[in-house]
Design a protein around this motif. Structure first.
Motif, PDB file in Angstrom:
ATOM      1  N   GLY A   1       0.721  -1.297  -0.064  1.00 19.54           N
ATOM      2  CA  GLY A   1      -0.055  -0.046   0.021  1.00 19.54           C
ATOM      3  C   GLY A   1       0.906   1.222   0.114  1.00 19.54           C
ATOM      4  O   GLY A   1       0.287   2.448  -0.210  1.00 19.54           O
TER       5      GLY A   1
ATOM      6  N   GLN B   1      -2.373   2.843  10.505  1.00 18.68           N
ATOM      7  CA  GLN B   1      -3.566   2.091   9.800  1.00 18.68           C
ATOM      8  C   GLN B   1      -3.959   0.963  10.799  1.00 18.68           C
ATOM      9  O   GLN B   1      -3.252   0.522  11.678  1.00 18.68           O
ATOM     10  CB  GLN B   1      -3.125   1.506   8.457  1.00 18.68           C
ATOM     11  N   GLN B   2      -5.109   0.362  10.345  1.00 15.53           N
ATOM     12  CA  GLN B   2      -5.744  -0.690  11.280  1.00 15.53           C
ATOM     13  C   GLN B   2      -6.215  -1.580  10.095  1.00 15.53           C
ATOM     14  O   GLN B   2      -7.143  -1.312   9.508  1.00 15.53           O
ATOM     15  CB  GLN B   2      -6.994  -0.007  12.000  1.00 15.53           C
ATOM     16  N   ARG B   3      -5.659  -2.690   9.867  1.00 18.55           N
ATOM     17  CA  ARG B   3      -5.849  -3.432   8.630  1.00 18.55           C
ATOM     18  C   ARG B   3      -6.624  -4.967   9.021  1.00 18.55           C
ATOM     19  O   ARG B   3      -6.035  -5.563   9.755  1.00 18.55           O
ATOM     20  CB  ARG B   3      -4.359  -3.644   8.158  1.00 18.55           C
TER      21      ARG B   3
ATOM     22  N   LEU C   1      -7.212  -5.284   4.455  1.00 18.76           N
ATOM     23  CA  LEU C   1      -5.810  -5.554   4.081  1.00 18.76           C
ATOM     24  C   LEU C   1      -4.944  -6.396   4.865  1.00 18.76           C
ATOM     25  O   LEU C   1      -3.736  -6.357   4.522  1.00 18.76           O
ATOM     26  CB  LEU C   1      -5.146  -4.251   3.912  1.00 18.76           C
ATOM     27  N   ARG C   2      -5.515  -7.055   5.900  1.00 20.61           N
ATOM     28  CA  ARG C   2      -4.476  -7.763   6.815  1.00 20.61           C
ATOM     29  C   ARG C   2      -3.446  -8.509   6.136  1.00 20.61           C
ATOM     30  O   ARG C   2      -2.451  -8.864   7.068  1.00 20.61           O
ATOM     31  CB  ARG C   2      -5.454  -8.696   7.911  1.00 20.61           C
TER      32      ARG C   2
ATOM     33  N   CYS D   1      -2.097  -8.261   3.028  1.00 22.58           N
ATOM     34  CA  CYS D   1      -1.665  -7.658   1.942  1.00 22.58           C
ATOM     35  C   CYS D   1      -0.222  -7.198   2.043  1.00 22.58           C
ATOM     36  O   CYS D   1      -0.072  -6.419   3.045  1.00 22.58           O
ATOM     37  CB  CYS D   1      -2.581  -6.361   1.339  1.00 22.58           C
TER      38      CYS D   1
ATOM     39  N   GLU E   1     -14.125  -5.758  -1.257  1.00 22.83           N
ATOM     40  CA  GLU E   1     -13.502  -5.516  -0.125  1.00 22.83           C
ATOM     41  C   GLU E   1     -14.558  -6.036   1.101  1.00 22.83           C
ATOM     42  O   GLU E   1     -14.063  -6.452   2.137  1.00 22.83           O
ATOM     43  CB  GLU E   1     -13.567  -3.753   0.114  1.00 22.83           C
TER      44      GLU E   1
ATOM     45  N   THR F   1     -13.676  -0.938   9.400  1.00 20.67           N
ATOM     46  CA  THR F   1     -12.673   0.002   8.922  1.00 20.67           C
ATOM     47  C   THR F   1     -12.925   0.214   7.394  1.00 20.67           C
ATOM     48  O   THR F   1     -13.908  -0.427   6.775  1.00 20.67           O
ATOM     49  CB  THR F   1     -11.263  -0.717   8.965  1.00 20.67           C
TER      50      THR F   1
ATOM     51  N   VAL G   1     -11.185   1.000   3.367  1.00 22.76           N
ATOM     52  CA  VAL G   1      -9.637   0.922   2.613  1.00 22.76           C
ATOM     53  C   VAL G   1      -9.974   2.307   1.808  1.00 22.76           C
ATOM     54  O   VAL G   1     -10.976   2.341   1.145  1.00 22.76           O
ATOM     55  CB  VAL G   1      -9.514  -0.017   1.923  1.00 22.76           C
TER      56      VAL G   1
ATOM     57  N   GLU H   1      -6.028   1.846   5.321  1.00 20.68           N
ATOM     58  CA  GLU H   1      -7.354   1.169   5.817  1.00 20.68           C
ATOM     59  C   GLU H   1      -7.276   1.843   7.221  1.00 20.68           C
ATOM     60  O   GLU H   1      -6.224   1.518   8.091  1.00 20.68           O
ATOM     61  CB  GLU H   1      -7.368  -0.285   5.984  1.00 20.68           C
TER      62      GLU H   1
END
Lengths: 162, 586
Positions: free
Chosen positions: B45, B104-106, B109-110, B112, B313, B340, B342, B356
């Motif tokens: 990202g 961020q808090q993913r 996208l945890r 990615c 998403e 959350t 993105v 995110e």
């Protein structure tokens, strides 16, 4: 018209039609694979698709002309897809388009007389952080400037001249 | 010391030269006699710093991020750090740049940029397919839907419809076959989060789809993905194959007797196909034209069967919600917008990329704190959200929290999460023209108001940006806009006037300047520009005259030069070439 038809070899289309013609809802897939074969959608191929699937010719053309992916004319050896996304627009895609047009003497949708380059404005390529960006035959070029885009075009033309 | 070295190979990273970086890394490692090789990962990202290399100490877990790594830097990182243990400080991302990641808090996208998107073992190691196992073996369909209901998850594709509600409606609908469809037709210019998720973590999308299918009682999934995303298609296919081999897709999943499989359908390029019913028409091989609702897709969708359609998403959040509970997701965000979201930051922003963050944080925090503010020394003017369906939010509203309702109140929409940042060099009238040009081309042509109305709006905007605006044009645009909103069947038409209406609302003075004074305050609309050589600054070097492609500049050497505006084509070469700052743009 008959001349053009004679030049199109419909043989490679047969395996595509054998696989999909009887499957409902496959027209877009058939058109995509046809374009893979010929680089565009030749009229005789569309007629053959219509014949094999039983879908009316008007509808085949209707679908082919609806989606931006499909081309009804052949394209040059290098297809320049210039991104028209928002980020590219904000970062000057318009002036990049002007440089390409000036260098190659073609407008959006046209092909150079030598058949080398086609310029096509396309929807967002999703490379927004590299704006302005373009894709040529699958390769992405980002952060374009007037000079860098000229360089890319010269390099490709030089490669062809060899 | 055991080191691992990862390189981000999403399509953005590759466009920035990541493959060359990877080759250089591996060659340097091999040349030094090491058997270690770089590991592929997806997009992390930090698009502004691509190509990106992460070195991880396998024992302590400590990691270092290197940005803008070219071949030479890659070779140095390989030999000095990976093999030699010496951190290359000068190549590391700065703390400011790292802040982009740390703030961020993913969830979606945890994985990615963490896992290898072509190796399912990586996904399984991080808890992958546990949620599906739970959904299949331990939970009833009602319990799955209830968990999603508690989470408050809403559709991430734009409309923000409650996900559980769609699932529930589809579950209750009668049908011999039911379909779960993933909308991966990311057509909104300026949004690229779906591409990134599909390229970096296709597994979580597949798992989310399978959980939805279990809840609904579906045995067949379809992913409708843009043909412009070949890497996404490739990685999805690999991920599906790997999932089948391990029994996560296919027949008798987890020995439950339940079958579910997925196939991919490549879209052919039509923005309107993001609309559910148009997408269904396209899936059936037709022109992608929307139809009247009801019946809703949940009742009569793909091939007239009950169908549930969610965005990429949305699906990517589902496994996390099952694993962590609906409450954990609902604990983040605001009253009406949980969890959350993105966002794709692009345009005139210093640090563009994917972020995110919890819903409810302000636009200012996203743009200035995380994104670092404006690129170069310009001033922030507006942020465009929601693409062609959205609008431009001005600086005075930067403290607006990002949630569905607050963003809608500004006249923009959350949309899929694209944020295009603009500085004072961006003309707002031109922005409206740009989006109307887009919607006018993408209108499927079914509804007259949309087909003809957008064309008329575009013509007016083109006239204004050419300096041929007339009094009453703004009112005409507003009137047309309201009619198009009311007279269009689908979201494309109903929202097409938004870019014009929102810029009129916040930047009326720019419209006035174009129409009444024939001036573009942003110096962006070319036909309205006037070039002038300042006599006090001109040294008479003749450089501008030589650079002018149309011979519009004349003068004697060492005298003041003049531009003949009658001949000038406003290419800007003179202003760009002048070394004395003598050419001014009015």
């Amino acid at each position: 018209m008959t001349n053009i038809a004679a030049e199109i070899d419909l043989q490679p289309l047969e395996s595509v039609l054998a696989a999909y013609a009887a499957k409902p809802g496959s027209l877009i897939t058939i058109l995509q694979q046809t374009q893979e074969i010929y680089g565009y959608l030749p009229r005789p191929a569309l007629a053959e698709i219509s014949r094999a699937t039983g879908i009316a010719p008007a509808k085949v053309l209707g679908v082919a002309s609806f989606y931006t992916q499909f081309r009804l004319e052949p394209v040059g050896r290098y297809l320049i897809m210039l991104c028209q996304g928002t980020a590219c627009h904000v970062n000057g895609a318009e002036s990049i388009s002007a440089v390409i047009s000036e260098e190659l003497g073609i407008a959006d949708g046209q092909t150079t007389a030598d058949g080398l380059f086609t310029l096509k404005h396309v929807a967002c390529l999703g490379c927004c952080s590299l704006a302005p960006a373009m894709m040529i035959n699958g390769e992405v070029y980002g952060n374009l400037t007037a000079n860098s885009v000229r360089q890319v075009l010269h390099d490709l033309a030089a490669k062809e001249a060899e | 010391m055991a080191m691992r070295v990862k390189i981000g190979l999403g399509s953005c990273g590759m466009a920035a030269g990541a493959r060359q970086t990877q080759t250089a890394l591996d060659e340097a490692l091999a040349a030094a006699g090491s058997t270690l090789r770089s590991e592929r990962t997806g997009c992390i990202g930090l698009c502004f710093a691509e190509p990106l290399v992460e070195v991880v100490d396998a024992e302590s877990g400590q990691n270092w991020f290197y940005g803008r790594v070219d071949a030479a830097a890659a070779a140095r990182i390989a030999t000095e750090h990976v093999l030699g243990g010496q951190v290359q400080e000068d190549l590391l991302l700065t703390p400011d740049e790292l802040h982009f990641l740390q703030s961020q808090q993913r969830i979606a996208l945890r994985n990615c940029g963490v896992i290898d998107p072509e190796n399912i073992e990586h996904y399984i190691e991080r808890g992958g397919y546990q949620a599906l196992r739970q959904a299949v073996c331990d939970l009833t369909p009602e319990q799955i839907i209830d968990t999603v209901k508690i989470s408050g998850l809403r559709g991430r594709g734009g409309a923000g419809f409650p996900t559980w509600f769609k699932w529930d409606a589809c579950r209750k609908a009668e049908g011999d076959i039911k379909y779960v469809i993933c909308n991966a037709d990311e057509g909104d210019p300026g949004a690229f989060m779906d591409r990134s998720v599909l390229e970096s973590d296709p597994y979580s999308v597949l798992e989310g789809m399978a959980i939805a299918a279990r809840a609904i009682g579906s045995s067949q999934g379809v992913i409708y993905v843009r043909a412009e995303y070949p890497l996404s298609i490739h990685r999805l296919e690999l991920a599906m194959q790997a999932a089948r081999e391990r029994g996560f897709l296919g027949q008798n999943i987890f020995g439950s007797g339940w079958d579910f499989d997925i196939y991919i359908k490549a879209g052919a390029g039509a923005f309107v196909c993001g609309e559910e019913t148009a997408l269904l028409a396209s899936l059936e091989g037709e022109r992608g034209m929307p139809r009247l609702k009801p019946p809703f897709p949940a009742q009569k969708g793909f091939w007239q069967r009950p169908s549930n359609i969610n965005n990429v998403e949305t699906f990517a959040n589902v496994a996390w919600i099952i694993n962590n509970g609906g409450e954990a997701f609902a604990a983040m965000g605001t009253e009406t917008s949980k969890g959350t979201k993105v966002f794709a930051l692009a345009g005139k922003i210093k640090r563009g990329g994917l972020v995110e963050v919890p819903m409810g944080i302000t636009l200012r925090e996203v743009i200035f704190d995380i994104g670092g503010g404006i690129k170069g020394d310009g001033e922030f003017k507006a942020v465009q959200m929601g693409g062609p369906s959205g609008g431009c939010i001005p600086a005075s509203l930067l403290d607006t929290p990002v949630d569905y309702e607050s963003i809608s109140q500004t006249g923009a929409i959350m949309g899929s999460g694209g944020m295009i940042i603009m500085d004072e060099g961006t003309c707002m009238v031109d922005m409206a023209r740009f989006f109307l040009d887009f919607t006018q081309k993408e209108s499927c042509g079914k509804c007259i108001h949309c087909r003809i109305g957008t064309k008329r709006m575009l013509e007016i905007l083109e006239r204004i940006t050419r300096g041929e605006g007339k009094p009453g044009d703004v009112e005409l645009l507003q009137d047309l806009g309201r009619q198009i909103q009311a007279g269009s069947l689908c979201g494309l038409g109903a929202s097409a006037p938004n870019p014009a209406l929102s810029t009129i609302r916040y930047f009326a003075d720019e419209y006035r300047a174009h129409i009444e004074e024939h001036k573009c305050p942003s110096h962006s609309c070319r036909p309205l520009l006037q070039y002038h050589i300042k006599p006090e600054k001109c040294r008479g070097c003749s450089l501008c005259a030589r650079k002018c492609p149309v011979g519009a500049i004349s003068g004697e050497l060492r005298e003041v030069f003049v531009i003949d505006m009658g001949k000038c084509i406003k290419c800007g070469n003179c202003a760009a070439s002048c070394r004395f700052d003598a050419v001014e743009v009015l």
